[in-house]
Design a protein around this motif. Sequence first.
Motif, PDB file in Angstrom:
ATOM      1  N   LYS A   1       7.317  24.530  85.162  1.00 48.30           N
ATOM      2  CA  LYS A   1       7.214  24.072  86.551  1.00 48.30           C
ATOM      3  C   LYS A   1       5.997  24.684  87.243  1.00 48.30           C
ATOM      4  CE  LYS A   1      11.894  22.683  87.288  1.00 48.30           C
ATOM      5  NZ  LYS A   1      13.036  22.660  88.198  1.00 48.30           N
TER       6      LYS A   1
ATOM      7  N   ARG B   1      18.188  38.624  89.954  1.00 47.68           N
ATOM      8  CA  ARG B   1      18.160  37.158  90.088  1.00 47.68           C
ATOM      9  C   ARG B   1      19.150  36.706  91.160  1.00 47.68           C
ATOM     10  NH1 ARG B   1      14.535  33.538  87.114  1.00 47.68           N
ATOM     11  NH2 ARG B   1      13.658  34.792  85.475  1.00 47.68           N
TER      12      ARG B   1
ATOM     13  N   THR C   1       3.983  32.842  78.377  1.00 46.65           N
ATOM     14  CA  THR C   1       5.399  32.982  78.736  1.00 46.65           C
ATOM     15  C   THR C   1       6.121  33.883  77.750  1.00 46.65           C
ATOM     16  OG1 THR C   1       5.331  30.739  79.575  1.00 46.65           O
ATOM     17  CG2 THR C   1       7.512  31.682  79.236  1.00 46.65           C
TER      18      THR C   1
ATOM     19  N   ASP D   1      10.662  27.862  84.012  1.00 48.23           N
ATOM     20  CA  ASP D   1       9.874  28.301  85.173  1.00 48.23           C
ATOM     21  C   ASP D   1       8.391  28.089  84.910  1.00 48.23           C
ATOM     22  OD1 ASP D   1      12.224  29.053  86.325  1.00 48.23           O
ATOM     23  OD2 ASP D   1      11.945  31.210  86.042  1.00 48.23           O
ATOM     24  N   SER D   2       7.954  28.448  83.693  1.00 48.31           N
ATOM     25  CA  SER D   2       6.534  28.296  83.373  1.00 48.31           C
ATOM     26  C   SER D   2       6.119  26.835  83.389  1.00 48.31           C
ATOM     27  CB  SER D   2       6.232  28.893  81.990  1.00 48.31           C
ATOM     28  OG  SER D   2       6.233  30.295  82.064  1.00 48.31           O
TER      29      SER D   2
ATOM     30  N   PHE E   1       9.870  36.087  92.272  1.00 51.07           N
ATOM     31  CA  PHE E   1      10.399  34.730  92.423  1.00 51.07           C
ATOM     32  C   PHE E   1      10.141  34.241  93.844  1.00 51.07           C
ATOM     33  CE2 PHE E   1      13.655  36.727  89.492  1.00 51.07           C
ATOM     34  CZ  PHE E   1      12.926  36.413  88.367  1.00 51.07           C
TER      35      PHE E   1
ATOM     36  N   GLU F   1      20.401  29.201  89.096  1.00 45.86           N
ATOM     37  CA  GLU F   1      19.722  30.496  88.997  1.00 45.86           C
ATOM     38  C   GLU F   1      20.720  31.563  89.426  1.00 45.86           C
ATOM     39  OE1 GLU F   1      17.891  32.659  87.674  1.00 45.86           O
ATOM     40  OE2 GLU F   1      16.078  31.517  88.033  1.00 45.86           O
TER      41      GLU F   1
ATOM     42  N   LYS G   1      15.016  30.091  79.828  1.00 48.87           N
ATOM     43  CA  LYS G   1      15.036  29.916  81.281  1.00 48.87           C
ATOM     44  C   LYS G   1      13.665  30.234  81.869  1.00 48.87           C
ATOM     45  CE  LYS G   1      18.644  32.058  80.315  1.00 48.87           C
ATOM     46  NZ  LYS G   1      19.760  32.974  80.142  1.00 48.87           N
ATOM     47  N   ASN G   2      12.988  31.205  81.261  1.00 45.15           N
ATOM     48  CA  ASN G   2      11.636  31.537  81.702  1.00 45.15           C
ATOM     49  C   ASN G   2      10.657  30.415  81.360  1.00 45.15           C
ATOM     50  OD1 ASN G   2      11.305  33.866  83.107  1.00 45.15           O
ATOM     51  ND2 ASN G   2      10.053  34.869  81.555  1.00 45.15           N
TER      52      ASN G   2
ATOM     53  N   ASN H   1       4.123  35.163  82.620  1.00 46.86           N
ATOM     54  CA  ASN H   1       5.513  35.048  83.084  1.00 46.86           C
ATOM     55  C   ASN H   1       6.344  36.017  82.240  1.00 46.86           C
ATOM     56  OD1 ASN H   1       7.891  34.321  84.235  1.00 46.86           O
ATOM     57  ND2 ASN H   1       7.849  32.178  83.582  1.00 46.86           N
TER      58      ASN H   1
ATOM     59  N   LEU I   1      11.298  27.741  92.884  1.00 50.69           N
ATOM     60  CA  LEU I   1      10.984  27.426  91.487  1.00 50.69           C
ATOM     61  C   LEU I   1      11.913  26.365  90.926  1.00 50.69           C
ATOM     62  CD1 LEU I   1      10.208  30.705  89.524  1.00 50.69           C
ATOM     63  CD2 LEU I   1       8.880  28.612  89.574  1.00 50.69           C
TER      64      LEU I   1
ATOM     65  N   LYS J   1      16.809  23.700  83.785  1.00 49.66           N
ATOM     66  CA  LYS J   1      17.584  24.799  84.380  1.00 49.66           C
ATOM     67  C   LYS J   1      18.384  24.256  85.551  1.00 49.66           C
ATOM     68  CE  LYS J   1      15.459  28.600  85.928  1.00 49.66           C
ATOM     69  NZ  LYS J   1      14.933  29.977  85.898  1.00 49.66           N
TER      70      LYS J   1
END
Length: 463
Positions: free
Chosen positions: A20, A168, A8, A17-18, A101, A153, A13-14, A45, A134, A150
């Motif tokens: 998840k 985004r 990652t 996502d990772s 995404f 988005e 915020k990234n 990511n 996500l 998070k």
Amino acid sequence: MGLYYMQTLGCPKNQVDSDKLEGYLEAQGYASAPDADSADLLVVNTCAFIEAARQESIDTILSLAEHRRSGARLVVTGCMAERYGDELRDALPEIDLVAGFGHELVPASTSVPVSLGATRVAAATTVPGAGFDLLELPRPAAHAPWAYVKVAEGCDRICGFCAIPSFRGKQRSRPLDDVLAEVDQLLDAPTATDAPPLREVVLVAQDLASYGRDRTGPGRAARTTTGTSGRPSPIAALTRAVAQRVERTRLLYLYPSGLTDELIGAVLDTGVPYFDLSLQHVSRPHLARMRRWGDGERFLRRIADIRAAEPDATFRSSFILGYPGETERDHDLLLEFLAAAQLDWAGFFTFSNEDGTHAAGLPDQVPPELALERLRECAELQDAITAAKRDALVGQTRQVLVDAPGRGRTVHEAPEIDGVVYVPDDLAVGDLVDVALVASEGPDLHAVPVDALAAVSAGAHTS
Ligand code: SF4
């Protein structure tokens, strides 16, 4: 079924996502690989924030491609995949799948890694985003006693330097109940695994103070600076609801106009008086060029209000140096502000000219070497302020959350971005321990448990 390895890059915020995506892969039968060399599926990511972040992403992709074992698949996701997907596919044939995404890394209908080599581009462009959100993927257990959550988005603002809204999209807030369900999932997870108990939730979004405004519709309550409309603003309601569940609730990325009295009250009531204000600059004409709200005087007044209510409040912010049109006067105002505000923490970045942003076409671009010189000046001033603020904590007692053996944080430090507090190695990870802060070392502090000090003192009296 197979092993995955996730790398990652970029912001918190990234990381969410990772986390998840890892949970999703594990639900599909994958297990985490101990290292990249042994993985069947490698996922990068990526971050596309500025040129340096993009370069780091590409270097990572190339390095993993070179070291992967024969037959392993390489998938690239995240901001670069979304923003520069076509370019990546064209330039890096090493990549098996570029998944923006909403694109699955492996198809849900099969239990083996997708065979991507021959159908790379088709797979990337035809896997539907619908049903693969996500934001709403289930949350696996946190690896530490704290976790980012998070809550939205995208972003509705139009900051001149920022490309994020262009890829985004508009802000899309999660329903309050969904966010709370994720917090509950994180709280329950340690009972099923050997993860430490969750003690701190760090709420993140591109523009956290605006959480929920896209859902509340007409009449949007509490949009004033005082938040006196009677109906709680979504972010204040969320902050209070999360704080009822977990010992620490921390908010990151607050756009300054969103810092209402109501939100300040909600943050102070959590017991974590930490304010991460996304200021970017303080000169009013320069902020107008940046298409942002506010000026240094207003920011100072807000900070003073908060300190009047809570003298122990901690402040962090970030600033951009060298945005087009920045004058010596603008820069002097920023230096004066830093000296007056006495922020605990601050990050400085030089302007990065991003494709498709308002700033890309502006006149009066600042030479990069001048921007860097200004950055160094600000950083030097702030480093001294931060060190003095840390020195001032020595001799005081605080509660630390033990994040890892030998390392913890008081409420004054956000995870990963601020300094840390060194504690004895034998304190259990996940424990909240009262400590005496005994020394400072730049941004970091050293601490000993109050109990241990009391025992030493009692021993001295009886001997
Ligand atoms: S508020 Fe943040 S994410 Fe939104 S446009 Fe401004 S800098 Fe970008």
